[in-house]
Design a protein around this motif. Structure first.
Motif, PDB file in Angstrom:
ATOM      1  N   GLY A 140       0.986  -1.477  -0.368  1.00 48.72           N
ATOM      2  CA  GLY A 140      -0.267   0.233  -0.072  1.00 48.72           C
ATOM      3  C   GLY A 140       0.672   1.443  -0.054  1.00 48.72           C
ATOM      4  O   GLY A 140       2.015   1.382   0.154  1.00 48.72           O
ATOM      5  N   ARG A 184       0.575   4.456   5.122  1.00 48.41           N
ATOM      6  CA  ARG A 184       0.939   3.787   6.065  1.00 48.41           C
ATOM      7  C   ARG A 184       1.725   3.822   7.442  1.00 48.41           C
ATOM      8  O   ARG A 184       1.345   3.964   8.237  1.00 48.41           O
ATOM      9  CB  ARG A 184       1.585   2.743   5.400  1.00 48.41           C
ATOM     10  N   LEU A 196      -0.895   5.780   9.342  1.00 49.71           N
ATOM     11  CA  LEU A 196      -1.546   5.218   9.527  1.00 49.71           C
ATOM     12  C   LEU A 196      -1.267   4.504  11.111  1.00 49.71           C
ATOM     13  O   LEU A 196      -1.892   4.024  11.975  1.00 49.71           O
ATOM     14  CB  LEU A 196      -1.993   3.719   8.661  1.00 49.71           C
ATOM     15  N   THR A 203      -2.345  -2.279   3.239  1.00 46.48           N
ATOM     16  CA  THR A 203      -3.716  -1.956   3.144  1.00 46.48           C
ATOM     17  C   THR A 203      -5.493  -2.789   2.171  1.00 46.48           C
ATOM     18  O   THR A 203      -3.910  -3.451   1.382  1.00 46.48           O
ATOM     19  CB  THR A 203      -4.074  -0.015   2.295  1.00 46.48           C
ATOM     20  N   ILE A 226     -11.465   2.475   0.994  1.00 51.96           N
ATOM     21  CA  ILE A 226      -9.442   1.684   1.901  1.00 51.96           C
ATOM     22  C   ILE A 226     -10.016   1.405   3.196  1.00 51.96           C
ATOM     23  O   ILE A 226     -10.449   1.637   4.084  1.00 51.96           O
ATOM     24  CB  ILE A 226      -8.853   3.656   1.302  1.00 51.96           C
ATOM     25  N   TYR A 231      -7.510  -1.131   6.014  1.00 55.47           N
ATOM     26  CA  TYR A 231      -6.221  -1.653   5.959  1.00 55.47           C
ATOM     27  C   TYR A 231      -6.018  -3.013   7.074  1.00 55.47           C
ATOM     28  O   TYR A 231      -7.189  -3.477   8.609  1.00 55.47           O
ATOM     29  CB  TYR A 231      -5.074  -0.569   6.803  1.00 55.47           C
ATOM     30  N   THR A 233      -3.361  -2.075  -4.315  1.00 54.89           N
ATOM     31  CA  THR A 233      -4.871  -0.832  -4.491  1.00 54.89           C
ATOM     32  C   THR A 233      -4.525  -0.096  -4.396  1.00 54.89           C
ATOM     33  O   THR A 233      -3.026   0.680  -4.701  1.00 54.89           O
ATOM     34  CB  THR A 233      -4.967  -1.047  -2.302  1.00 54.89           C
ATOM     35  N   GLU A 272      -5.063   6.302  -2.012  1.00 53.60           N
ATOM     36  CA  GLU A 272      -4.568   6.250  -0.895  1.00 53.60           C
ATOM     37  C   GLU A 272      -4.004   7.627  -0.215  1.00 53.60           C
ATOM     38  O   GLU A 272      -3.729   8.148   0.668  1.00 53.60           O
ATOM     39  CB  GLU A 272      -3.732   5.269  -0.677  1.00 53.60           C
TER      40      GLU A 272
END
Length: 498
Positions: free
Chosen positions: A158, A163, A166, A184, A329, A331, A353, A358
């Protein structure tokens, strides 16, 4: 309602209504149509009108009749199949709820009316409107990098920027992980599917909370898994039942919603969480923690992934509920040893993805826009919940769990499978309680969405129809709020949410 002034006859209107539901799978193959007398009473027509309408459905091949039993939705023919086997399969499912998990999903895309749908698990579109999401997309697409990442596949794990943010966001929930341990996905449901396909094989036993998410029961059953329902209590799963399953079946996975459990709204207590993790270590199974409602939940809520440090837990979440359903989206955050096997499953299913969305989402999170948007949603939901609870209690309902989060777990006092079909006639799609159990037993419970049940019009229709539904469904005793608002539970001395 059927209209005598319509260009179509009452017979044609009734036949079209049932035909539309059958083709859209709001009436599943094998489901039994109401008896001629019941249907006549429900729609205010003569029995001869119903018989004529059912004859039209027979002629169209949508239903078939069984002597002394009634009319049933026909199983659609397949290219190869044994007619007797198909008939037996339909008969076996004839007692199933007319509204199933996929019917709820179809209702998201093909609305039965322009009225709010209390059975849906999403916020109304106008709640999610914003200016910052289109702005983020424009900013991403105005860069020279657009052509570069549009003409090649994205990163397997992803987008690295997403990331990274996140991982920072999870840190605020005391879930500490690295960007390289996050994958993701195409929504949270895809993340759950990746975990199941990686850790399980057809026939494997998997523990799932009951009542639980209707789609999860259906998805695991479609994969051929053996579902072991674990009763969900206010403080967490029934650990005695889980221990017995572990001894007898040695399950590899447990699927859990720790915070704002669907459909009850329960939140896991710290004590139950610690004992659950001890059981997982003792019997060597993984826990996938679905935190789909994290954006409307308190950060300090007990999460297994935070206590466990992502050793036996796999954390799953997404953004469809709070931000952009069509961006798809989601994860997962996993133990280091599972990242590569989980990534292999993702690559085999979707390759990668969409990097563009994203990257746009990463901007929304980094600039604090998602956080402020979620705060506005929470404030609006609190007000809607207060109105919905007041209306539900006034309509004679009780609550089987404390009303929190997005959903209310409501006891109506009548069979909600029957009620669901009657509400469809009025343009409302509700979620009957049978959907949320692995064994489809009749139930007086239903799940309501507080965002779509705050208007008195729905409850007026509900009250009128429940007065005409005289057969309550059999079921176990449920803890509930009394109509006067005082709290009581099925067990003496039991406290809400702990």
């Amino acid at each position: 309602m059927l209209m005598k002034t319509s260009a179509q006859s009452l017979t044609e209107q009734l036949a079209v209504r049932f035909a539309d539901r059958i083709r859209s799978r709001l009436l599943a193959p094998g489901a039994r149509l109401p008896s001629v007398r019941q249907c006549a009473e429900q729609h205010g027509v003569s029995t001869s009108t119903v018989v004529a309408a059912y004859d039209q459905l027979l002629a169209q091949g949508l239903v078939h009749a069984r002597k002394n039993r009634g009319f049933f939705v026909r199983e659609m023919p397949t290219a190869r199949g044994d007619g007797a086997a198909t008939e037996a399969k339909a008969a076996a499912r004839s007692s199933a709820s007319p509204i199933n998990a996929t019917a709820l999903i179809r209702g998201m895309f093909h609305k039965v009316s322009n009225k709010p749908h209390p059975g849906m698990g999403v916020f109304p579109p106008d709640w999610l409107e914003s200016t910052f999401m289109p702005a983020a997309v424009r900013k991403v697409t105005n860069t020279r990098a657009l052509q570069d990442f549009s003409l090649q596949y994205g990163e397997p794990l992803g987008d690295s920027g997403l990331r990274r943010v996140l991982a920072q966001k999870l840190g605020t929930l005391s879930i500490h992980t690295e960007p390289d341990h996050i994958i993701t996905t195409v929504g949270a449901t895809h993340a759950l599917d990746i975990v199941s396909r990686t850790l399980l094989r057809a026939g494997d036993p998997v523990m799932v909370e009951e009542p639980g998410w209707a789609v999860e029961f259906a998805r695991l059953a479609a994969l051929g898994m053996r579902i072991l329902p674990v009763p969900r209590r206010a403080d967490g799963p029934d650990l005695d039942v889980m221990a017995k399953y572990c001894e007898a079946h040695k399950p590899k996975l447990y699927v859990s919603v720790s915070v704002f459990h669907n459909p009850t709204g329960y939140c896991l207590s710290p004590g139950s969480a610690h004992r659950l993790l001890q059981l997982a270590n003792q019997h060597n199974f993984h826990i996938v923690e679905d935190d789909t409602y994290s954006h409307i939940a308190p950060e300090h809520a007990t999460r297994l992934s935070a206590l466990d440090g992502l050793q036996r837990t796999i954390y799953v979440s997404g953004f469809a509920k709070i931000l952009a359903p069509n961006w798809r989206i989601g994860y997962l955050a996993a133990p280091p040893a599972l990242v590569e096997p989980l990534l292999d499953t993702k690559l085999l299913s979707t390759l990668t993805t969409p990097a563009l969305l994203e990257k746009a989402l990463a901007l929304c999170i980094e600039q604090g826009q998602l956080r402020r948007h979620a705060e506005r949603i929470r404030t609006r939901l609190d007000a809607a919940r207060a109105r919905s609870v007041k209306l539900a209690l006034a309509a004679g309902c009780t609550f089987a769990a404390e009303p929190v989060g997005l959903f209310g777990w409501v006891d109506t006092g009548v069979d909600t499978d029957v009620l669901a079909q009657r509400m469809l006639d009025e343009g409302y799609l509700i979620a009957p309680g049978a959907l949320f159990h692995a064994a489809r037993a009749p139930s007086t419970l239903m799940r309501i969405n507080f965002a779509t049940t705050q208007e008195a019009a729905f409850w007026r229709v509900f009250s009128r129809l429940t007065r005409g539904t005289n057969e309550p469904a059999a079921g176990p005793p449920q803890g509930r709020l009394s109509p006067l608002g005082g709290q009581r539970t099925a067990r003496s001395g039991e406290a809400w949410g702990s």
